[in-house]
Each structure stands twice: as C-alpha cells, then as structure tokens.
Design an enzyme around this catalytic site. Structure first.
Site, mmCIF file in Angstrom:
data_model
loop_
_atom_site.group_PDB
_atom_site.id
_atom_site.type_symbol
_atom_site.label_atom_id
_atom_site.label_comp_id
_atom_site.label_asym_id
_atom_site.label_seq_id
_atom_site.Cartn_x
_atom_site.Cartn_y
_atom_site.Cartn_z
ATOM 1 N N SER A 1 0.852 -1.199 0.000
ATOM 2 C CA SER A 1 0.000 0.000 0.000
ATOM 3 C C SER A 1 0.882 1.242 0.000
ATOM 4 C CB SER A 1 -0.870 0.019 1.259
ATOM 5 O OG SER A 1 -1.549 1.265 1.365
ATOM 6 N N TYR B 1 -2.901 -1.598 10.156
ATOM 7 C CA TYR B 1 -2.949 -1.807 8.703
ATOM 8 C C TYR B 1 -1.703 -1.211 8.043
ATOM 9 C CZ TYR B 1 -4.226 -1.354 3.821
ATOM 10 O OH TYR B 1 -4.209 -1.422 2.445
HETATM 11 N N1 NAP Z 1 -8.335 -0.290 -2.347
HETATM 12 C C1 NAP Z 1 -7.348 0.455 -1.839
HETATM 13 O O1 NAP Z 1 -7.465 1.692 -1.681
HETATM 14 C C2 NAP Z 1 -6.055 -0.197 -1.477
HETATM 15 C C3 NAP Z 1 -4.950 0.629 -1.250
HETATM 16 C C4 NAP Z 1 -3.749 0.043 -0.884
HETATM 17 C C5 NAP Z 1 -3.657 -1.337 -0.761
HETATM 18 N N2 NAP Z 1 -4.745 -2.116 -0.999
HETATM 19 C C6 NAP Z 1 -4.599 -3.574 -0.831
HETATM 20 O O2 NAP Z 1 -5.140 -4.251 -1.923
HETATM 21 C C7 NAP Z 1 -5.508 -5.567 -1.533
HETATM 22 C C8 NAP Z 1 -6.897 -5.866 -2.040
HETATM 23 O O3 NAP Z 1 -7.820 -5.017 -1.402
HETATM 24 P P1 NAP Z 1 -9.059 -4.363 -2.163
HETATM 25 O O4 NAP Z 1 -8.886 -2.913 -2.108
HETATM 26 O O5 NAP Z 1 -9.256 -5.018 -3.461
HETATM 27 O O6 NAP Z 1 -10.255 -4.670 -1.136
HETATM 28 P P2 NAP Z 1 -11.323 -5.847 -1.104
HETATM 29 O O7 NAP Z 1 -12.240 -5.739 -2.267
HETATM 30 O O8 NAP Z 1 -11.913 -5.783 0.260
HETATM 31 O O9 NAP Z 1 -10.483 -7.163 -1.297
HETATM 32 C C9 NAP Z 1 -9.882 -7.832 -0.232
HETATM 33 C C10 NAP Z 1 -9.758 -9.281 -0.628
HETATM 34 O O10 NAP Z 1 -9.064 -9.979 0.416
HETATM 35 C C11 NAP Z 1 -9.788 -11.153 0.725
HETATM 36 N N3 NAP Z 1 -9.615 -11.488 2.120
HETATM 37 C C12 NAP Z 1 -9.711 -10.685 3.199
HETATM 38 N N4 NAP Z 1 -9.533 -11.381 4.325
HETATM 39 C C13 NAP Z 1 -9.316 -12.669 3.953
HETATM 40 C C14 NAP Z 1 -9.094 -13.865 4.658
HETATM 41 N N5 NAP Z 1 -9.059 -13.916 5.999
HETATM 42 N N6 NAP Z 1 -8.919 -14.993 3.961
HETATM 43 C C15 NAP Z 1 -8.960 -14.975 2.618
HETATM 44 N N7 NAP Z 1 -9.171 -13.883 1.882
HETATM 45 C C16 NAP Z 1 -9.355 -12.743 2.553
HETATM 46 C C17 NAP Z 1 -11.236 -10.837 0.403
HETATM 47 O O11 NAP Z 1 -11.923 -12.024 0.053
HETATM 48 P P3 NAP Z 1 -13.051 -12.725 0.960
HETATM 49 O O12 NAP Z 1 -13.778 -11.635 1.681
HETATM 50 O O13 NAP Z 1 -13.874 -13.472 -0.019
HETATM 51 O O14 NAP Z 1 -12.276 -13.609 1.871
HETATM 52 C C18 NAP Z 1 -11.112 -9.952 -0.816
HETATM 53 O O15 NAP Z 1 -11.084 -10.704 -1.998
HETATM 54 C C19 NAP Z 1 -5.402 -5.599 -0.012
HETATM 55 O O16 NAP Z 1 -4.191 -6.240 0.368
HETATM 56 C C20 NAP Z 1 -5.345 -4.137 0.358
HETATM 57 O O17 NAP Z 1 -4.669 -3.901 1.574
HETATM 58 C C21 NAP Z 1 -5.936 -1.583 -1.352
#
Ligand code: NAP
Length: 251
Positions: free
Chosen positions: A139, A152
């Site tokens: 991130s 986080y």
């Molecule tokens: N969106 C942003 O602004 C942003 C910025 C910086 C970094 N990121 C990073 O990008 C990555 C993806 O996030 P996103 O933004 O796409 O949000 P998201 O839509 O909430 O995706 C998170 C994913 O992680 C999975 N997950 C969470 N806990 C889990 C667990 N215990 N076991 C297995 N799977 C799990 C969820 O799947 P299930 O719920 O089906 O388990 C979901 O597919 C994350 O690492 C996040 O920190 C996002």
C-alpha cells in the site's frame, strides 16, 4: 513480467483489486486460480470466466492454507505466479479506555502471517519452475501512515521491508519478487463508501496502469508504482513527508 502462459494463484481474488487482476490475467489467456472466503463470489467469478478455478480459503487459518496448497499442488503443478493480495483494513482507536486488540491481531494474521505462510508453502513449487513471479500487494500507506489505521499501515510497511529481503535472498533463483503498492482505489476495502469515493482512483484505471507497467521489465526494486502512489512512495526521499503526513493526519 511475462503476462501470458502463466499459472497464477491470486489470494483475495473475490473482489476489488484481486478480482480485477484475476479477470484481466484470465482474459490474457492465463490459467488463473482465485482464493477467498466468499464461496458465492468464487462461484460467480469462475462461472463467468470458463477455466478459472476457485478455492475457498481463510488466510487466518493455517489448515485452510495447507488445503489450498495441496489442492493447487495436485491440480496445478505448473504454478508459476503467486499473487499475495488478500488483505483487510480496519479503523483502530488506541486512545480510549479499552483497546480492541483482537482487531489489531486479525490484521496481522491476515496481512502478514497469511502471506508468509502461503509464500513459504509455495516457494518449493515456484522454485521448480523455469521462471516464477511473486507479486505482493502492499500500500502507499506503507510509506506514510494514516494514524486511524495504525496496524494496517504497519502491516504493509512490514511487507515492504520483508519483500526487499526476500528479493535479495532469491536473487540467484529465477523467481522475481514484485511489490504492488496501490494508492487509494475504489474498492470496498474500508467499507462500501470507498467504492464510489471520487477521491479514490477508479479500479479500472488502476488495473490498466498496472498491466501497462507489468508488461515492461520490472525495475530493480521490483515496485510497480502507478502515478497516483508516487507522492506517498517518494515522500521520505523528496522531503514532502511532513506535509503529506500532516495532510493524512490532521491535527
Ligand atoms: N483499495 C485500496 O485503496 C487499497 C490501497 C492500498 C492497498 N490495498 C490492498 O489491496 C488488496 C486488495 O484489497 P481491495 O482494495 O481489493 O479490497 P477488497 O475488495 O476488500 O479485497 C480484499 C480481498 O481480500 C480477501 N480477504 C480478506 N480477508 C481474507 C481472509 N481472511 N482470507 C482470505 N481472503 C481474505 C477478500 O476475500 P473474501 O472476503 O472473499 O475472503 C477480498 O477478496 C489488499 O491487500 C489491500 O490492503 C488496497
């Protein structure tokens, strides 16, 4: 990295960035395996993407990770790309009478321990391939923290440091180690409102820029930096850290 003829496991493939990566890699003709907890979403996504495989996993559960590794090993012995993308983000208050330590630990278990467990279990498989790639989603907040998401931000800073060591240790093996630090992107990571927040980068724009960068030779530091994350990533180096920190954390 080579974007075709790969066998790619993507954790957190059920929504947001992981789902977008999965669907794009699938469209490019790769064998994609998605993993996540929400079976209905796994069913929906794999039904729409013929040939894509899905495995239900809770990344906080060592037995579930072992099952994922067994299933992938049996069905996809040619696995040559691991995308460590599953993650959670939670608000935390450390200034009240009680501190919700369970929330802090759940972030560490998901964002750090799960990544280490899965990477450790799959490194032997990846090491057997002619070439392999490990992509890990960190991130922009790894580089300048937002104080209402303390664990986080720290979990992503951990991964940034850990990836540098992993990359160095694997330098004599044909395994490239890529870090993907997104900026603020329109997903439901921090709740439903984020997906339509105009301050966040549209997911499709983020994915397009990421794939444009991925098709080029990876930089030496392995970081895939879209334009919007560079202010955070470079803050410490270019002297803007105090101002950006103050903007993220108003007095
Ligand atoms: N969106 C942003 O602004 C942003 C910025 C910086 C970094 N990121 C990073 O990008 C990555 C993806 O996030 P996103 O933004 O796409 O949000 P998201 O839509 O909430 O995706 C998170 C994913 O992680 C999975 N997950 C969470 N806990 C889990 C667990 N215990 N076991 C297995 N799977 C799990 C969820 O799947 P299930 O719920 O089906 O388990 C979901 O597919 C994350 O690492 C996040 O920190 C996002």
């Amino acid at each position: 990295m080579l974007l075709t003829d790969r066998t790619i496991l993507i954790t957190g493939g059920t929504s947001g960035i992981g789902r977008g990566l999965a669907e794009t890699f699938h469209q490019l003709g790769n064998q994609v395996i998605i993993a996540g907890r929400r079976q209905p979403l796994i069913d929906e996504i794999t039904a729409a993407c013929p040939g894509m495989h899905g495995v239900q996993v809770n990344m906080r559960d060592p037995a579930a990770i072992a099952h994922l590794v067994d299933e992938v090993g049996a069905l996809f012995p040619d696995l040559d790309v691991l995308v460590n993308n599953a993650g959670i983000s939670r608000l935390e208050a450390w200034d009240g009478d009680t501190i919700d330590i369970a929330t802090s630990l759940s972030i560490i278990e998901t964002n750090i321990v799960g990544v280490l467990r899965l990477t450790a279990a799959l490194l032997p498989t990846l090491g057997r391939q002619p070439s392999a790639t490990i992509i890990t989603t960190t991130s922009g907040l790894a580089f300048v923290p937002r104080s209402n998401f303390p664990t986080y931000c720290a979990s992503k800073a951990f991964l940034h440091s850990w990836l540098q060591s992993l990359r160095h240790q694997l330098r004599h093996m044909p395994i490239e180690v890529i870090e993907l630090p997104p900026p603020y992107v329109q997903t439901e990571l921090a709740g439903a409102l984020q997906a339509s927040d105009p301050a966040a980068m549209p997911l499709a724009d983020y994915l397009a820029e990421v794939f444009d960068l991925l098709q080029k030779p990876a930089p030496d530091n392995g970081e895939i930096l879209v334009e919007r994350v560079k202010a955070l990533r470079m803050a410490l180096q270019n002297g803007s850290y105090p101002q950006i920190y103050a903007n993220l954390n108003p007095a």
